[in-house]
Design a protein around this motif. Structure first.
Motif, short mmCIF file in Angstrom:
data_model
loop_
_atom_site.label_atom_id
_atom_site.label_comp_id
_atom_site.label_asym_id
_atom_site.label_seq_id
_atom_site.Cartn_x
_atom_site.Cartn_y
_atom_site.Cartn_z
N SER A 1 -24.03 -7.31 -20.95
CA SER A 1 -24.05 -7.24 -22.41
C SER A 1 -25.14 -8.11 -23.03
CB SER A 1 -22.68 -7.64 -22.98
OG SER A 1 -22.43 -9.01 -22.72
N ALA A 2 -25.72 -9.01 -22.26
CA ALA A 2 -26.77 -9.87 -22.80
C ALA A 2 -28.15 -9.22 -22.74
CB ALA A 2 -26.81 -11.19 -22.04
N CYS A 3 -28.44 -8.47 -21.68
CA CYS A 3 -29.80 -7.94 -21.53
C CYS A 3 -29.86 -6.46 -21.15
CB CYS A 3 -30.57 -8.76 -20.50
SG CYS A 3 -30.01 -8.51 -18.80
N GLY A 4 -28.72 -5.84 -20.82
CA GLY A 4 -28.72 -4.42 -20.47
C GLY A 4 -28.93 -4.11 -19.00
N HIS A 5 -29.05 -5.13 -18.16
CA HIS A 5 -29.21 -4.90 -16.72
C HIS A 5 -28.01 -4.13 -16.19
CE1 HIS A 5 -30.12 -5.77 -12.50
NE2 HIS A 5 -28.83 -6.05 -12.37
N VAL A 6 -28.25 -3.16 -15.31
CA VAL A 6 -27.19 -2.41 -14.65
C VAL A 6 -27.17 -2.81 -13.18
CG1 VAL A 6 -26.35 -0.12 -13.99
CG2 VAL A 6 -27.34 -0.48 -16.25
N GLY A 7 -25.99 -3.22 -12.71
CA GLY A 7 -25.83 -3.59 -11.31
C GLY A 7 -24.52 -3.04 -10.79
N CYS A 8 -24.40 -3.04 -9.47
CA CYS A 8 -23.19 -2.51 -8.84
C CYS A 8 -22.08 -3.56 -8.83
CB CYS A 8 -23.50 -2.03 -7.43
SG CYS A 8 -24.19 -3.30 -6.35
N CYS A 9 -20.84 -3.07 -8.69
CA CYS A 9 -19.65 -3.92 -8.74
C CYS A 9 -19.46 -4.71 -7.45
CB CYS A 9 -18.43 -3.06 -9.02
SG CYS A 9 -17.97 -1.99 -7.64
N ASP A 10 -18.47 -5.59 -7.47
CA ASP A 10 -18.17 -6.42 -6.30
C ASP A 10 -17.63 -5.63 -5.12
OD1 ASP A 10 -19.03 -8.57 -7.75
OD2 ASP A 10 -17.07 -9.50 -7.96
N SER A 11 -17.19 -4.40 -5.34
CA SER A 11 -16.72 -3.55 -4.23
C SER A 11 -17.88 -2.82 -3.56
CB SER A 11 -15.71 -2.51 -4.74
OG SER A 11 -14.58 -3.17 -5.25
N SER A 12 -19.06 -2.92 -4.11
CA SER A 12 -20.25 -2.30 -3.54
C SER A 12 -20.93 -3.30 -2.59
CB SER A 12 -21.24 -1.92 -4.65
OG SER A 12 -20.65 -1.00 -5.54
N PRO A 13 -21.65 -2.79 -1.60
CA PRO A 13 -22.28 -3.70 -0.63
C PRO A 13 -23.23 -4.73 -1.26
CG PRO A 13 -22.42 -1.44 0.14
CD PRO A 13 -21.88 -1.39 -1.26
N GLY A 14 -23.95 -4.34 -2.30
CA GLY A 14 -24.94 -5.24 -2.88
C GLY A 14 -24.41 -6.28 -3.86
N ARG A 15 -23.27 -5.98 -4.51
CA ARG A 15 -22.70 -6.87 -5.53
C ARG A 15 -23.78 -7.35 -6.51
NH1 ARG A 15 -19.65 -11.59 -3.36
NH2 ARG A 15 -18.76 -11.53 -5.42
N HIS A 16 -24.62 -6.42 -6.99
CA HIS A 16 -25.77 -6.79 -7.82
C HIS A 16 -25.42 -7.22 -9.24
CE1 HIS A 16 -27.90 -4.54 -4.56
NE2 HIS A 16 -28.52 -5.71 -4.58
N ALA A 17 -24.29 -6.78 -9.79
CA ALA A 17 -23.90 -7.26 -11.12
C ALA A 17 -23.60 -8.76 -11.05
CB ALA A 17 -22.70 -6.48 -11.65
N TYR A 18 -22.84 -9.16 -10.02
CA TYR A 18 -22.55 -10.59 -9.88
C TYR A 18 -23.82 -11.39 -9.57
CZ TYR A 18 -20.97 -15.10 -8.44
OH TYR A 18 -20.82 -16.45 -8.35
N ALA A 19 -24.67 -10.85 -8.72
CA ALA A 19 -25.93 -11.53 -8.40
C ALA A 19 -26.76 -11.75 -9.67
CB ALA A 19 -26.72 -10.73 -7.37
N HIS A 20 -26.75 -10.77 -10.56
CA HIS A 20 -27.47 -10.92 -11.83
C HIS A 20 -26.86 -12.05 -12.65
CE1 HIS A 20 -29.62 -9.82 -15.47
NE2 HIS A 20 -28.45 -9.82 -16.12
N HIS A 21 -25.53 -12.10 -12.74
CA HIS A 21 -24.87 -13.19 -13.46
C HIS A 21 -25.22 -14.54 -12.82
CE1 HIS A 21 -21.89 -16.07 -14.75
NE2 HIS A 21 -21.47 -16.16 -13.51
#
Length: 126
Positions: free
Chosen positions: A70-90
């Motif tokens: 919600s701060a910048c619009g980045h889209v990442g995958c959830c924690d159930s996905s192999p990359g966990r990119h939303a959390y990595a972005h945070h």
């Protein structure tokens, strides 16, 4: 930067329409009465986000669900996905709140306060 619902042309209801209030969802595993310092001003819905996790796509990985920052619009995958990119972005940026892009998940998550957020009047898992 992501716009809030009070700004013209946002996804939350158009010009002059306020954002819906977001509230901490009940969570049986957490103490009651928790709050979120980041819920105010969240948009009602993501603004035309990508429907892919770019880091996963670049690596040829599949993702389960997507989250929108919600701060910048980045889209990442959830924690159930192999990359966990939303959390990595945070973790990299400190941006606190993501909204789920899944149509059956009408919630947001605050990484900082560790709470689910629902739109006022919303229901858990429609």
């Amino acid at each position: 930067m992501a716009r809030t619902g009070s700004e013209s042309g946002s996804a939350s209801g158009g010009p002059g329409q306020p954002s819906p209030a977001w509230a901490v969802a009940p969570d049986g595993g957490q103490p009651q009465g928790r709050t979120c310092a980041h819920a105010e001003g969240l948009p009602a819905a993501p603004e035309t986000p990508l429907r892919v996790c770019a880091p996963c796509r670049a690596r040829g990985l599949a993702w389960t669900r997507l989250r929108w920052c919600s701060a910048c619009g980045h889209v990442g995958c959830c924690d159930s996905s192999p990359g966990r990119h939303a959390y990595a972005h945070h973790a990299r940026t400190g941006h606190p709140v993501v909204l789920s892009l899944a149509p059956d998940e009408p919630w947001a998550w605050c990484y900082v306060d560790e709470v689910f957020l629902l739109k006022e009047g919303g229901t858990w898992m429609r």
